[in-house]
Design an enzyme around this catalytic site. Sequence first.
Site, short mmCIF file in Angstrom:
data_model
loop_
_atom_site.label_atom_id
_atom_site.label_comp_id
_atom_site.label_asym_id
_atom_site.label_seq_id
_atom_site.Cartn_x
_atom_site.Cartn_y
_atom_site.Cartn_z
N ARG A 1 -10.87 14.01 12.79
CA ARG A 1 -10.71 15.04 11.75
C ARG A 1 -12.01 15.80 11.56
O ARG A 1 -13.09 15.20 11.55
CB ARG A 1 -10.29 14.43 10.42
CG ARG A 1 -8.92 13.78 10.41
CD ARG A 1 -8.50 13.46 8.97
NE ARG A 1 -7.34 12.59 8.94
CZ ARG A 1 -7.37 11.32 8.53
NH1 ARG A 1 -8.50 10.77 8.10
NH2 ARG A 1 -6.27 10.60 8.53
N ARG B 1 0.87 -1.17 0.00
CA ARG B 1 0.00 0.00 0.00
C ARG B 1 0.91 1.22 0.00
O ARG B 1 1.77 1.35 0.87
CB ARG B 1 -0.86 0.02 1.26
CG ARG B 1 -1.67 1.28 1.40
CD ARG B 1 -2.47 1.28 2.69
NE ARG B 1 -3.29 2.46 2.78
CZ ARG B 1 -2.95 3.56 3.47
NH1 ARG B 1 -1.81 3.62 4.12
NH2 ARG B 1 -3.75 4.61 3.50
#
Length: 398
Positions: A241, A91
Amino acid sequence: MKILVINCGSSSLKYQLINMEDESVIAKGLCERIGIDGSKLTHQPAGKDKVEIEKDMPTHQTAIELVMDALQNPEHGVIKSTDEISAIGHRVLHGGTTYSESVVVDADVKRVIRECFDLGPLHNPANLMGIEACEAAMPGKANVAVWDTGFGMAMPEKAYMYAIPHEYYEKYGVRRYGFHGTSHMFVSGEAIKFGNLDPEKAKVIVCHLGNGASVSASIGGKCVDTSMGLTPLEGLIMGTRSGDVDPAVVQYICNKEGKDVNEVLNILNKKSGVLGMSGGVSSDFRDIEAAKSSGNHLAEVALEAFIYRVAKYIGAYTAAMNGVDAIAFTAGVGENDKSSRKAICEYLGYLGVKIDDAANDVRGKMTVISAPDSKVKIMLIPTNEELAIARETRRLTE
Ligand code: ADP
């Protein structure tokens, strides 16, 4: 064919060895505290007991060597030699504007990963270290980079350009990239198969709702829009967030609190979301739900705002595609939390969405959760980023 999947963070390394004949996990594990005191490898061979190996891992290179030893160990190992590993899939967070598709790593690919250090300062350096550690530990084997930004690269210009002076795109690549790409690619693809939808034309919205959260819209598996932007901060309200805010909020807090932009951005990334909105209850959605149930008003508002934001994005993306055939929920909250799924779908009555409460009473299992007469198919599709990376690695190296 066995494929090793590697996901490196700045001080961690997750791995899975996958048997591609039946896509089963042969072993998986995690190296923690790489480069920090007290590093540890947790290795889980399928069907056997977990082993914890406490050993110094000053670098990702030493971590990979330990993983190789664990995989080949006479007691808890699962392979006789690394010859059994066909290829390694990594990844990689950011491929900039260069890469939309997964690629076999060569010098050019490594140069691009390096050039994108500024765009992915925490992940890209670690991802490159992981690749180089595998090259050293298993010379001659193919390493494949699967980009977290890859899926979003198919967005049209009208979706990815910010309305700021064009020179910043030209000079620095400031645009919307989108993240969680591997998950959105995997889940939209599985939704098309599982929902028996037209592979070329299906309009699918994927809600990846975990600690990090994002929504994507795709037609025939090609992304038309996704909610994260230049960084993962844009879009939904997440665990910590903020998601979308008026950028002037940053300047206003800077001036009021005597902070600089970096400090306020750190607050928007790490101390906001449901954690910040709830007055510090938790970034974990289970804790937020528990606090709401015991009468905590701020936790209730945080949860309602999270759900409302997801519903707004679904509305926007339905407009972007001029319709929607299927909506798929995935990741920690999406796979486990029936009440959030139901609450989001309650906003979607105007689309003819009808949830089947009995079908929705499910966790972590691929399921159609809408009623037979729902105009849009609603599904729970568990994400599997490692498998998606392994499939890409197989496709490129077979
Ligand atoms: P990430 O990979 O971004 O760290 P995950 O996809 O693992 O996140 O999701 C983690 C989130 O899923 C946590 O906030 C957790 O509370 C939430 N979650 C897991 N199970 C449930 C549940 N039963 N109800 C509500 N939220 C849940």
